[in-house]
Every structure is written in structure tokens, then in C-alpha cells.
Design a protein around this motif. Structure first.
Motif, PDB file in Angstrom:
ATOM      1  N   LEU A 207       0.789  -1.122   0.011  1.00  0.00           N
ATOM      2  CA  LEU A 207      -0.149  -0.015   0.056  1.00  0.00           C
ATOM      3  C   LEU A 207       0.936   1.341  -0.051  1.00  0.00           C
ATOM      4  N   GLU A 208       1.910   1.222   0.819  1.00  0.00           N
ATOM      5  CA  GLU A 208       2.809   2.474   0.766  1.00  0.00           C
ATOM      6  C   GLU A 208       3.396   2.656  -0.616  1.00  0.00           C
ATOM      7  N   ALA A 209       3.916   1.454  -1.177  1.00  0.00           N
ATOM      8  CA  ALA A 209       4.418   1.734  -2.701  1.00  0.00           C
ATOM      9  C   ALA A 209       3.381   2.194  -3.711  1.00  0.00           C
ATOM     10  N   ALA A 210       2.117   1.625  -3.670  1.00  0.00           N
ATOM     11  CA  ALA A 210       1.214   2.249  -4.447  1.00  0.00           C
ATOM     12  C   ALA A 210       1.007   3.761  -4.329  1.00  0.00           C
TER      13      ALA A 210
ATOM     14  N   ALA B 228       3.707   5.637  -5.773  1.00  0.00           N
ATOM     15  CA  ALA B 228       3.337   5.786  -6.975  1.00  0.00           C
ATOM     16  C   ALA B 228       2.204   6.711  -7.633  1.00  0.00           C
ATOM     17  N   MET B 229       1.231   6.672  -6.854  1.00  0.00           N
ATOM     18  CA  MET B 229       0.086   7.666  -7.143  1.00  0.00           C
ATOM     19  C   MET B 229       0.570   8.906  -6.978  1.00  0.00           C
ATOM     20  N   LYS B 230       1.190   9.206  -5.830  1.00  0.00           N
ATOM     21  CA  LYS B 230       1.781  10.644  -5.576  1.00  0.00           C
ATOM     22  C   LYS B 230       2.600  10.984  -6.638  1.00  0.00           C
ATOM     23  N   ASP B 231       3.491  10.191  -7.164  1.00  0.00           N
ATOM     24  CA  ASP B 231       4.402  10.651  -8.197  1.00  0.00           C
ATOM     25  C   ASP B 231       3.804  10.643  -9.500  1.00  0.00           C
TER      26      ASP B 231
ATOM     27  N   ALA C 145      -5.068   1.317   7.125  1.00  0.00           N
ATOM     28  CA  ALA C 145      -3.833   1.232   6.757  1.00  0.00           C
ATOM     29  C   ALA C 145      -3.510   2.641   5.816  1.00  0.00           C
ATOM     30  N   TRP C 146      -4.384   2.781   5.119  1.00  0.00           N
ATOM     31  CA  TRP C 146      -4.136   3.941   4.118  1.00  0.00           C
ATOM     32  C   TRP C 146      -4.008   5.400   5.182  1.00  0.00           C
TER      33      TRP C 146
ATOM     34  N   THR D 166      -0.758  10.133   3.782  1.00  0.00           N
ATOM     35  CA  THR D 166      -0.175  10.746   2.779  1.00  0.00           C
ATOM     36  C   THR D 166      -0.422  11.872   2.316  1.00  0.00           C
ATOM     37  N   GLY D 167      -1.848  12.262   2.632  1.00  0.00           N
ATOM     38  CA  GLY D 167      -2.537  13.384   2.238  1.00  0.00           C
ATOM     39  C   GLY D 167      -3.408  13.227   1.113  1.00  0.00           C
ATOM     40  N   LEU D 168      -3.176  12.219   0.411  1.00  0.00           N
ATOM     41  CA  LEU D 168      -3.686  11.874  -0.839  1.00  0.00           C
ATOM     42  C   LEU D 168      -5.368  11.194  -0.710  1.00  0.00           C
TER      43      LEU D 168
END
Length: 301
Positions: free
Chosen positions: A32-35, A38-41, A58-59, A64-66
Motif C-alpha cells: 500500500l505504501e508503494a502504491a 507511485a500515485m503521488k508521483d 492502513a491508508w 499521505t494527504g492523498l
């Protein structure tokens, strides 16, 4: 040639659209952290498949602020595997990332004859390795999927790895069919297979690459070793793809480089209808992010 994962990231960022990434077992923190990274980038648009409340928790913990991506609530490994593979089969996903799901359950779904991701090609694992002591990326196969490939399967492993290289811009990748010696020895079957692969390459049966074998690891990556042993080959000290004889050798090789040589990595399963990011369960979120990069780069999106 590609030197590092940052160059792969730039390839993906130049695309007009983002790959839709199905995260299988999204209640696993590293996946989830990796996803999320990748979403943020701007690399992918994640779709999360997993236990809803655990995924949401978990999110939130990632902070992330996303915005929370779409979640497809799945309560068991069997439901999880079928749901995500059916969606990939139907064209709703461009790539997959394995999170918290039992590997055999997941792979059974991938190979389902009715709604799986079969293409008629051999499924194999390609691991991209960024090793500080080497001048470019190395592609290792197979260290995570095929235990004991025979000559026919080794040919497919080479073709799958070459295909990944070509999608990343390589004109003619160099393949080292690794053995412990450089001469054919009938008592060492892996040397016979390596020589056969080289002959297939020379005859045009395997094209789009240069194959050398049998060749030792040191000759594949070290100009000093090649000079000392007076070994001449276009693959010597400049290999792109390392083909190992069986999975144990590949597993030990990449873990040794990871733990003792500062290697970073990213791995995908190829041969299915969509690329599948999958590496060791003990791998870091960064390694899983790298796997997402590779999958996005070689996907059809």
C-alpha cells in the motif's frame, strides 16, 4: 542502456496516461505504501483490492494527504484472486501489484482457463537490479517463478527478458547464460544448455539479442576478470540479462547482492496479459515501488 530506476521513472512520466494498477491484498502495508508513492508521483492510478476496513486503516496510517483510491472489498484470498484477475482479464487494469495474498492462490487465478491472464507464453519472473558496482541495470531471470527450467523453457525465459528490455528501449540486449565454467562439459548439463542457447542465437532461432554461454558470473560483469582470463565476447563485462540455470542460484544471487552489495531491485512476472509486480515478501516498500515502475513502463498503457 538504462542505468537506474530513475531513468525508468522518467520513461513512465513521459506517457500521456497513467496505468491502472490493481493492488492485490491492499491491507499489506508495504504494498500500500508503494502504491501510494507511485500515485503521488503520477505513475499510476491504484485500485485497491482487499479487506475494506483494514485497507482504510492502513491508508489513514500512511498519512499521505492523498484521497483514498477506489476499494474493492474482498474478504478471502479466493475472492480476492478471482475478482482482481477477472477485472484484469476484462481490460479494467493495466498492471498488478501483489500484496497480502497467498502466492499459489493468486497464480491459480492467473492461470484460470476461463477468465485468467494466459497468453500462451511461459510465465516467468524478471528481476531488475541496480547494483552500485555495475555500470548499468542487470536483468535476472528466473529467480522467483520457474524452479528447474529445461532448454525449451530457458529459451522462453530469454525471450521474455529480451521483450522487457526491448520495451525499455534496448536495441539488442546482451544475455549471459551463467555457469560456473566457460567450457561445455557433458557432465554439467547447464553448460550444454548454455551452448545450445548460444547456437540458437547464432542461427537466428533466438533473435533480437546476443547470447553468450557458458559464461561465468565474473566474466559477465568484470572487465578485469575477462582480461585476466583472456576471454573475448561482446557480452563479457557488459551483460544486460543474467540467465540462471535454476531458481536457487537466482534466489541466492539477488539476495546476496541485496544484503551485501547495496542493490536495489524491482521484479515483475511476464508472459501474462498484464505485467505483475511481485518480489520477495521481505522486500521493502522501495523495492515494491520499483516493481510498480517497471510494470507501468512495460504495460500497454
Amino acid at each position: 542502456m538504462i542505468k537506474n530506476f530513475e531513468e525508468i521513472r522518467q520513461i513512465v512520466l513521459q506517457r500521456d496516461s497513467k496505468a491502472r494498477l490493481g493492488v492485490i491484498g491492499s491491507h499489506e502495508s508495504h504494498a500500500l505504501e508503494a502504491a501510494a508513492a507511485a500515485m503521488k508521483d503520477g505513475i499510476v492510478t491504484p485500485v485497491l483490492y482487499g479487506i475494506r476496513e483494514e485497507t482504510e486503516a492502513a491508508w489513514e496510517e500512511l498519512n499521505t494527504g492523498l484521497p483514498l483510491p477506489e476499494i474493492i472489498d474482498c474478504r478471502t484470498d479466493e475472492q480476492l484472486a478471482e475478482t482482481v484477475i477477472r477485472d484484469a482479464h476484462d481490460g479494467k487494469l493495466d498492471a498488478l501489484l501483489k500484496g497480502k495474498i497467498y502466492t499459489q492462490t493468486f497464480l491459480r487465478a492467473v492461470l484460470n482457463k476461463e477468465w485468467g491472464l494466459r497468453t500462451g507464453r511461459q510465465l516467468s519472473h524478471v528481476l531488475l537490479m541496480q547494483v552500485p558496482a555495475y555500470h548499468k541495470m542487470l536483468f535476472l531471470t528466473d529467480a522467483g517463478m520457474v524452479p528447474y527450467p529445461d532448454l525449451t523453457v530457458k529459451k522462453d525465459l530469454v525471450l521474455n527478458a529480451v521483450d522487457i528490455c526491448r520495451k525499455l528501449g534496448y536495441a539488442c540486449p546482451k544475455v549471459a547464460a551463467l555457469c560456473s565454467v566457460e567450457r561445455v562439459n557433458p557432465k554439467m548439463p547447464e553448460t550444454v544448455d548454455a551452448d545450445m542457447l548460444k547456437q540458437m542465437n547464432l542461427s537466428g532461432e533466438i533473435s533480437g539479442c546476443i547470447i553468450e554461454g557458458p559464461i561465468s558470473f565474473d566474466l559477465s560483469v568484470s572487465a578485469e576478470s575477462a582480461a585476466i582470463k583472456d576471454y573475448h565476447s561482446p557480452v563479457a563485462a557488459d551483460a544486460d540479462i543474467l540467465l540462471v540455470d535454476e531458481i536457487t542460484t537466482g534466489n541466492i544471487l539477488f539476495k546476496a547482492l541485496s544484503y551485501f552489495a547495496g542493490m536495489t531491485m524491482g521484479g515483475i512476472i511476464v508472459g501474462a496479459a498484464v505485467p505483475i509486480s511481485m518480489i520477495s515478501r521481505a522486500s521493502s516498500a522501495q523495492d515494491k515501488y520499483n516493481s510498480i515502475l517497471v510494470a507501468a513502463a512495460v504495460s500497454g498503457r
